[in-house]
Scaffold this motif. Sequence first.
Motif, PDB file in Angstrom:
ATOM      1  N   SER A 132      11.703 -48.501 -42.875  1.00 33.01           N
ATOM      2  CA  SER A 132      10.596 -48.877 -43.750  1.00 33.01           C
ATOM      3  C   SER A 132      10.991 -48.827 -45.216  1.00 33.01           C
ATOM      4  CB  SER A 132       9.405 -47.933 -43.513  1.00 33.01           C
ATOM      5  OG  SER A 132       9.774 -46.587 -43.809  1.00 33.01           O
ATOM      6  N   VAL A 133      12.211 -48.372 -45.487  1.00 32.83           N
ATOM      7  CA  VAL A 133      12.684 -48.216 -46.869  1.00 32.83           C
ATOM      8  C   VAL A 133      13.511 -49.423 -47.275  1.00 32.83           C
ATOM      9  CG1 VAL A 133      13.999 -46.767 -48.469  1.00 32.83           C
ATOM     10  CG2 VAL A 133      12.724 -45.717 -46.591  1.00 32.83           C
ATOM     11  N   GLY A 134      12.893 -50.355 -47.983  1.00 39.03           N
ATOM     12  CA  GLY A 134      13.557 -51.452 -48.664  1.00 39.03           C
ATOM     13  C   GLY A 134      14.797 -52.076 -48.069  1.00 39.03           C
ATOM     14  N   GLY A 135      14.736 -52.565 -46.852  1.00 41.98           N
ATOM     15  CA  GLY A 135      15.873 -53.274 -46.284  1.00 41.98           C
ATOM     16  C   GLY A 135      16.949 -52.385 -45.691  1.00 41.98           C
ATOM     17  N   ALA A 136      16.693 -51.079 -45.612  1.00 45.85           N
ATOM     18  CA  ALA A 136      17.670 -50.156 -45.030  1.00 45.85           C
ATOM     19  C   ALA A 136      17.641 -50.239 -43.505  1.00 45.85           C
ATOM     20  CB  ALA A 136      17.385 -48.725 -45.485  1.00 45.85           C
ATOM     21  N   VAL A 137      18.669 -49.654 -42.882  1.00 47.40           N
ATOM     22  CA  VAL A 137      18.785 -49.612 -41.424  1.00 47.40           C
ATOM     23  C   VAL A 137      19.035 -48.169 -40.999  1.00 47.40           C
ATOM     24  CG1 VAL A 137      20.193 -50.314 -39.440  1.00 47.40           C
ATOM     25  CG2 VAL A 137      19.660 -51.967 -41.243  1.00 47.40           C
ATOM     26  N   ILE A 138      18.282 -47.705 -39.997  1.00 52.95           N
ATOM     27  CA  ILE A 138      18.488 -46.389 -39.410  1.00 52.95           C
ATOM     28  C   ILE A 138      19.393 -46.551 -38.190  1.00 52.95           C
ATOM     29  CG2 ILE A 138      17.377 -44.474 -38.202  1.00 52.95           C
ATOM     30  CD1 ILE A 138      16.703 -44.406 -41.081  1.00 52.95           C
ATOM     31  N   LEU A 169      18.828 -44.097 -55.593  1.00 55.65           N
ATOM     32  CA  LEU A 169      18.213 -43.073 -54.753  1.00 55.65           C
ATOM     33  C   LEU A 169      19.036 -41.788 -54.709  1.00 55.65           C
ATOM     34  CD1 LEU A 169      17.147 -45.293 -51.706  1.00 55.65           C
ATOM     35  CD2 LEU A 169      15.721 -44.535 -53.611  1.00 55.65           C
ATOM     36  N   LEU A 170      20.350 -41.929 -54.759  1.00 57.53           N
ATOM     37  CA  LEU A 170      21.222 -40.767 -54.640  1.00 57.53           C
ATOM     38  C   LEU A 170      21.621 -40.168 -55.987  1.00 57.53           C
ATOM     39  CD1 LEU A 170      23.551 -42.102 -51.805  1.00 57.53           C
ATOM     40  CD2 LEU A 170      21.587 -40.586 -51.585  1.00 57.53           C
ATOM     41  N   GLY A 171      21.438 -40.947 -57.050  1.00 59.82           N
ATOM     42  CA  GLY A 171      21.700 -40.432 -58.384  1.00 59.82           C
ATOM     43  C   GLY A 171      23.162 -40.425 -58.778  1.00 59.82           C
ATOM     44  N   VAL A 172      23.955 -41.336 -58.221  1.00 61.86           N
ATOM     45  CA  VAL A 172      25.373 -41.393 -58.566  1.00 61.86           C
ATOM     46  C   VAL A 172      25.832 -42.847 -58.520  1.00 61.86           C
ATOM     47  CG1 VAL A 172      26.018 -40.962 -56.159  1.00 61.86           C
ATOM     48  CG2 VAL A 172      27.677 -40.513 -57.967  1.00 61.86           C
ATOM     49  N   PRO A 173      26.614 -43.307 -59.516  1.00 62.50           N
ATOM     50  CA  PRO A 173      27.123 -44.685 -59.472  1.00 62.50           C
ATOM     51  C   PRO A 173      28.011 -44.905 -58.257  1.00 62.50           C
ATOM     52  CG  PRO A 173      27.437 -43.708 -61.656  1.00 62.50           C
ATOM     53  CD  PRO A 173      27.032 -42.602 -60.743  1.00 62.50           C
ATOM     54  N   ALA A 174      27.912 -46.083 -57.671  1.00 58.75           N
ATOM     55  CA  ALA A 174      28.635 -46.366 -56.427  1.00 58.75           C
ATOM     56  C   ALA A 174      30.146 -46.232 -56.586  1.00 58.75           C
ATOM     57  CB  ALA A 174      28.270 -47.753 -55.930  1.00 58.75           C
ATOM     58  N   HIS A 175      30.691 -46.634 -57.728  1.00 57.89           N
ATOM     59  CA  HIS A 175      32.155 -46.620 -57.865  1.00 57.89           C
ATOM     60  C   HIS A 175      32.721 -45.206 -57.829  1.00 57.89           C
ATOM     61  CE1 HIS A 175      32.165 -45.324 -62.111  1.00 57.89           C
ATOM     62  NE2 HIS A 175      31.116 -46.089 -62.246  1.00 57.89           N
ATOM     63  N   ARG A 231      12.434 -42.055 -48.357  1.00 58.87           N
ATOM     64  CA  ARG A 231      11.104 -42.346 -48.911  1.00 58.87           C
ATOM     65  C   ARG A 231      10.780 -41.400 -50.061  1.00 58.87           C
ATOM     66  NH1 ARG A 231       9.503 -43.438 -43.375  1.00 58.87           N
ATOM     67  NH2 ARG A 231       8.912 -41.242 -43.130  1.00 58.87           N
ATOM     68  N   TRP A 232      11.124 -40.127 -49.908  1.00 58.60           N
ATOM     69  CA  TRP A 232      10.894 -39.147 -50.972  1.00 58.60           C
ATOM     70  C   TRP A 232      11.653 -39.533 -52.233  1.00 58.60           C
ATOM     71  CZ3 TRP A 232      15.010 -35.102 -51.486  1.00 58.60           C
ATOM     72  CH2 TRP A 232      14.818 -34.317 -52.633  1.00 58.60           C
ATOM     73  N   ARG A 233      12.925 -39.876 -52.088  1.00 58.71           N
ATOM     74  CA  ARG A 233      13.718 -40.239 -53.261  1.00 58.71           C
ATOM     75  C   ARG A 233      13.209 -41.533 -53.903  1.00 58.71           C
ATOM     76  NH1 ARG A 233      16.319 -36.634 -55.864  1.00 58.71           N
ATOM     77  NH2 ARG A 233      17.764 -38.215 -56.630  1.00 58.71           N
ATOM     78  N   ALA A 234      12.803 -42.492 -53.075  1.00 58.02           N
ATOM     79  CA  ALA A 234      12.297 -43.759 -53.611  1.00 58.02           C
ATOM     80  C   ALA A 234      11.054 -43.538 -54.458  1.00 58.02           C
ATOM     81  CB  ALA A 234      12.003 -44.723 -52.462  1.00 58.02           C
ATOM     82  N   ALA A 291      12.418 -47.961 -59.745  1.00 55.47           N
ATOM     83  CA  ALA A 291      12.713 -49.026 -58.780  1.00 55.47           C
ATOM     84  C   ALA A 291      14.081 -49.631 -59.086  1.00 55.47           C
ATOM     85  CB  ALA A 291      11.635 -50.104 -58.849  1.00 55.47           C
ATOM     86  N   VAL A 292      14.736 -50.100 -58.039  1.00 57.05           N
ATOM     87  CA  VAL A 292      16.038 -50.740 -58.200  1.00 57.05           C
ATOM     88  C   VAL A 292      15.887 -52.004 -59.039  1.00 57.05           C
ATOM     89  CG1 VAL A 292      17.932 -51.855 -56.970  1.00 57.05           C
ATOM     90  CG2 VAL A 292      16.862 -49.819 -56.023  1.00 57.05           C
ATOM     91  N   ASP A 293      16.803 -52.196 -59.967  1.00 54.22           N
ATOM     92  CA  ASP A 293      16.793 -53.384 -60.814  1.00 54.22           C
ATOM     93  C   ASP A 293      16.837 -54.633 -59.936  1.00 54.22           C
ATOM     94  OD1 ASP A 293      17.291 -55.435 -62.616  1.00 54.22           O
ATOM     95  OD2 ASP A 293      18.733 -54.276 -63.799  1.00 54.22           O
ATOM     96  N   PRO A 294      15.867 -55.559 -60.100  1.00 51.79           N
ATOM     97  CA  PRO A 294      15.872 -56.776 -59.284  1.00 51.79           C
ATOM     98  C   PRO A 294      17.158 -57.588 -59.403  1.00 51.79           C
ATOM     99  CG  PRO A 294      14.001 -56.761 -60.828  1.00 51.79           C
ATOM    100  CD  PRO A 294      14.741 -55.487 -61.009  1.00 51.79           C
ATOM    101  N   VAL A 295      17.891 -57.400 -60.490  1.00 59.79           N
ATOM    102  CA  VAL A 295      19.162 -58.097 -60.655  1.00 59.79           C
ATOM    103  C   VAL A 295      20.125 -57.758 -59.514  1.00 59.79           C
ATOM    104  CG1 VAL A 295      21.274 -58.158 -62.067  1.00 59.79           C
ATOM    105  CG2 VAL A 295      19.041 -58.418 -63.150  1.00 59.79           C
ATOM    106  N   VAL A 296      20.078 -56.494 -59.054  1.00 61.46           N
ATOM    107  CA  VAL A 296      20.974 -56.062 -57.987  1.00 61.46           C
ATOM    108  C   VAL A 296      20.713 -56.859 -56.709  1.00 61.46           C
ATOM    109  CG1 VAL A 296      21.554 -54.130 -56.469  1.00 61.46           C
ATOM    110  CG2 VAL A 296      21.323 -53.756 -58.927  1.00 61.46           C
ATOM    111  N   ARG A 297      19.453 -56.978 -56.340  1.00 62.63           N
ATOM    112  CA  ARG A 297      19.124 -57.740 -55.134  1.00 62.63           C
ATOM    113  C   ARG A 297      19.449 -59.223 -55.319  1.00 62.63           C
ATOM    114  NH1 ARG A 297      16.215 -55.176 -51.107  1.00 62.63           N
ATOM    115  NH2 ARG A 297      15.424 -53.099 -51.638  1.00 62.63           N
ATOM    116  N   PHE A 298      19.273 -59.726 -56.533  1.00 64.29           N
ATOM    117  CA  PHE A 298      19.604 -61.133 -56.776  1.00 64.29           C
ATOM    118  C   PHE A 298      21.094 -61.381 -56.573  1.00 64.29           C
ATOM    119  CE2 PHE A 298      21.186 -64.548 -59.409  1.00 64.29           C
ATOM    120  CZ  PHE A 298      20.361 -65.602 -59.030  1.00 64.29           C
ATOM    121  N   ILE A 299      21.930 -60.464 -57.057  1.00 63.53           N
ATOM    122  CA  ILE A 299      23.376 -60.619 -56.896  1.00 63.53           C
ATOM    123  C   ILE A 299      23.735 -60.711 -55.413  1.00 63.53           C
ATOM    124  CG2 ILE A 299      25.607 -59.478 -57.193  1.00 63.53           C
ATOM    125  CD1 ILE A 299      24.460 -58.292 -59.822  1.00 63.53           C
TER     126      ILE A 299
END
Length: 235
Positions: A16-22, A83-89, A129-132, A137-145
């Motif tokens: 239920s969290v934004g396109g994620a998969v369990i 959500l995790l508070g750390v840059p992916a790289h 869900r708690w972190r979200a 909210a995630v920058d829409p630019v990210v989803r656009f990319i």
Amino acid sequence: MTEIHAPRGYRERPSSVGGAVIWCRDGVSDSDLPVLPDGSMDLLWIDGKLSVAGPDTRAYRPEPGFADRIAGIRFFPGTAPALLGVPAHELRDARVDLADLWSPADLRSASDLIGSASSPAAGLESIARWRAAEVDAVDPVVRFIVKSLRSGSSVAATAEELQTGPRRLHRISLAAFGYGPKTLARVLRMQRALALARGGMGLADVAVAAGYSDQAHMSRDIREYSGMSLMKLLG
């Protein structure tokens, strides 16, 4: 020769969290398919311990027998860093204990959510869900990319549509996905090709539909990221 197959007991469902998969799996075998790059990051529960899988640039093979039960939430590409508070790289090609990333208070909250859930997988979804609810909210630019590159648009065309320069697009991609847009495009193309092939499409048609120059190009590209032949991946 060892036969390669999907992990034992592997199952997944949309979150239920934004396109994620369990997802869940029962242990690790030396005959399991490797975990392939997909532009995503995962929050993991491994035999009671919480950790994070960063974005991969190569196939990842966990050591056989290192865990009995594993559950995870695979976030939509680019959404985990907020959500995790750390840059992916900073987590590229890494597996890191959540305790090394979060404060003791946040870790306790996460552990409490796991403990009160009906299953580890449900607990991971509660954490997400708690972190979200706690972060912007995630920058829409990210989803656009992701949408643009997944559809086959070039990096240059994506940058032009965003009305931004290639350097800024690269910086956004590093923080959101862990690597630059060219790598992301190749990873998403590989995942699309594998999905089409597993759906029964002929390989020559898959290569065209996924945007490769030909079937040989597709096979070389997938081998580079997976370390395996396309036919072996498909079983």
